[in-house]
Write a protein that holds these residues in place. Structure first.
Motif, PDB file in Angstrom:
ATOM      1  N   TYR A   1     -14.202  -9.913  -3.622  1.00  0.00           N
ATOM      2  CA  TYR A   1     -14.427 -11.358  -3.683  1.00  0.00           C
ATOM      3  C   TYR A   1     -14.140 -12.007  -2.324  1.00  0.00           C
ATOM      4  O   TYR A   1     -14.903 -12.864  -1.853  1.00  0.00           O
TER       5      TYR A   1
ATOM      6  N   ARG B   1     -23.300 -18.367 -10.049  1.00  0.00           N
ATOM      7  CA  ARG B   1     -22.015 -18.573 -10.737  1.00  0.00           C
ATOM      8  C   ARG B   1     -21.184 -17.298 -10.791  1.00  0.00           C
ATOM      9  O   ARG B   1     -19.993 -17.348 -11.069  1.00  0.00           O
ATOM     10  N   ASP B   2     -21.802 -16.155 -10.565  1.00  0.00           N
ATOM     11  CA  ASP B   2     -21.104 -14.872 -10.444  1.00  0.00           C
ATOM     12  C   ASP B   2     -20.175 -14.622 -11.627  1.00  0.00           C
ATOM     13  O   ASP B   2     -18.987 -14.336 -11.457  1.00  0.00           O
ATOM     14  N   TRP B   3     -20.724 -14.668 -12.840  1.00  0.00           N
ATOM     15  CA  TRP B   3     -19.873 -14.517 -14.025  1.00  0.00           C
ATOM     16  C   TRP B   3     -19.229 -13.138 -14.105  1.00  0.00           C
ATOM     17  O   TRP B   3     -18.070 -13.012 -14.528  1.00  0.00           O
ATOM     18  N   LYS B   4     -19.935 -12.106 -13.661  1.00  0.00           N
ATOM     19  CA  LYS B   4     -19.344 -10.764 -13.710  1.00  0.00           C
ATOM     20  C   LYS B   4     -18.157 -10.654 -12.757  1.00  0.00           C
ATOM     21  O   LYS B   4     -17.141 -10.034 -13.085  1.00  0.00           O
TER      22      LYS B   4
ATOM     23  N   LYS C   1     -16.167 -12.996 -11.908  1.00  0.00           N
ATOM     24  CA  LYS C   1     -15.037 -13.797 -12.379  1.00  0.00           C
ATOM     25  C   LYS C   1     -14.392 -13.197 -13.624  1.00  0.00           C
ATOM     26  O   LYS C   1     -13.177 -13.290 -13.812  1.00  0.00           O
ATOM     27  N   VAL C   2     -15.194 -12.577 -14.482  1.00  0.00           N
ATOM     28  CA  VAL C   2     -14.668 -12.027 -15.730  1.00  0.00           C
ATOM     29  C   VAL C   2     -13.950 -10.697 -15.500  1.00  0.00           C
ATOM     30  O   VAL C   2     -12.926 -10.422 -16.140  1.00  0.00           O
ATOM     31  N   SER C   3     -14.457  -9.889 -14.583  1.00  0.00           N
ATOM     32  CA  SER C   3     -13.902  -8.548 -14.368  1.00  0.00           C
ATOM     33  C   SER C   3     -12.407  -8.549 -14.058  1.00  0.00           C
ATOM     34  O   SER C   3     -11.646  -7.791 -14.679  1.00  0.00           O
TER      35      SER C   3
ATOM     36  N   ASP D   1     -27.987  -5.021 -10.708  1.00  0.00           N
ATOM     37  CA  ASP D   1     -27.794  -6.407 -10.298  1.00  0.00           C
ATOM     38  C   ASP D   1     -28.813  -6.730  -9.209  1.00  0.00           C
ATOM     39  O   ASP D   1     -28.689  -6.267  -8.083  1.00  0.00           O
TER      40      ASP D   1
ATOM     41  N   ARG E   1     -29.677  -9.843  -8.145  1.00  0.00           N
ATOM     42  CA  ARG E   1     -29.583 -11.224  -7.671  1.00  0.00           C
ATOM     43  C   ARG E   1     -29.912 -11.344  -6.192  1.00  0.00           C
ATOM     44  O   ARG E   1     -30.686 -12.218  -5.784  1.00  0.00           O
TER      45      ARG E   1
ATOM     46  N   SER F   1     -27.793 -16.758 -11.820  1.00  0.00           N
ATOM     47  CA  SER F   1     -26.558 -17.050 -12.536  1.00  0.00           C
ATOM     48  C   SER F   1     -25.604 -15.873 -12.477  1.00  0.00           C
ATOM     49  O   SER F   1     -26.012 -14.777 -12.122  1.00  0.00           O
TER      50      SER F   1
END
Length: 214
Positions: free
Chosen positions: A138, A160-163, A165-167, A200, A202, A214
Motif C-alpha cells: 500500500y 476504491r481498491d476494495w481488495k 483495504k479488506v485484505s 486484476d 484495473r 472500483s
C-alpha cells in the motif's frame, strides 16, 4: 563536488524513467526468485520409498504452496504496478525495499509454521508477515502516485481498491484467531489468496483508456 547532481530521498528520475523502472523490476524479480528458492529448500528429501514417509512433510508442503501463491500474486501485481508508474523516485525505491524486506521473511515464517504443523504462534507470525507485506505494498502504491502527481495513471486505476483495504482486516482477524483456532486462520489466509488470484485488470484497462475502476 561542485556541479555534481545529488540524489536524495525525493529525487525523481524523469529522462531515464523507463530505465529506472526496468532496473527496479529486474532487482525485485531477482529477490522474489530467491525467496521462492529458499522456501522450496525447506522441502527436505525423505529417507524411504513409500508414501508414509511423505506424511510428515504434508504441513511443510501445504505451507510452501500457500506462500508460493502469495509470492506469485505479489510478483504479478508488482509488475502491473511498475507498468503504470511514470517515474521512479527515491521514495519509490525505499518503499519497494520495504516491501521486499517483509516478503523476504516469508521463507522463515513458512518454514516455522509448516514444521510445527500450523501451531498458534507460528500461524500468527505468518499472518503478521502477510499483514506487513500488504501495508508495504500500500505504501509503495502511494509513493508511486505521489511521484506521478495529479495525473497518476495508478491513482485512476486502483479506484476504491476494495481488495487492498479488506485484505489487511482479514489478516488482523486471522492473527487473532490463530491462538484459538489455528486452522481457521489458515482458511482466512487461503481466502485472501483466492481473492487476489482472480485476475486484476484495473491497471491494464486504465492504460487502454477504460477509466477508473472500483
Amino acid at each position: 563536488m561542485a556541479g555534481r547532481p545529488t540524489v536524495g530521498l525525493g529525487t525523481v528520475y524523469r529522462r531515464d524513467g523507463e530505465m529506472g523502472k526496468n532496473r527496479l523490476e529486474a532487482f525485485s524479480d531477482g529477490v522474489l526468485a530467491i525467496i521462492i528458492t529458499i522456501m522450496v529448500l525447506e522441502l527436505k528429501v525423505p529417507h524411504g520409498t513409500d508414501l508414509t514417509v511423505l506424511e510428515p512433510l504434508l504441513p511443510v508442503f501445504l505451507s510452501y504452496v500457500l506462500s508460493f501463491v502469495y509470492v506469485g500474486i505479489y510478483w504479478n501485481n508488482h509488475h502491473h504496478l511498475l507498468h503504470a508508474a511514470g517515474k521512479v523516485s527515491g521514495g519509490v525505491l525505499w518503499a519497494n525495499l520495504n516491501l521486499l524486506f517483509w516478503l523476504s521473511l516469508l521463507p522463515f515464517a513458512t518454514g516455522w509454521m509448516g514444521e510445527n504443523h500450523f501451531a498458534p504462534l507460528p500461524s500468527a507470525i505468518y499472518g503478521v508477515v502477510l499483514l506487513m507485506a500488504a501495508v508495504a505494498y500500500y505504501l509503495l502504491q502511494n509513493r508511486i502516485i505521489a511521484a506521478d502527481g495529479a495525473d497518476s495513471v495508478l491513482r485512476r486505476a486502483i479506484g476504491r481498491d476494495w481488495k487492498g483495504k479488506v485484505s489487511p482486516l482479514i489478516y488482523v482477524a486471522a492473527i487473532g484467531v490463530s491462538f484459538a483456532m489455528p486452522y481457521a486462520a489458515q482458511l482466512l489466509y487461503v481466502t485472501v489468496a483466492l481473492v487476489w488470484l482472480v485476475p486484476d485488470t484495473r491497471i491494464e484497462r486504465t492504460l487502454r483508456g477504460g477509466g477508473e475502476e472500483s
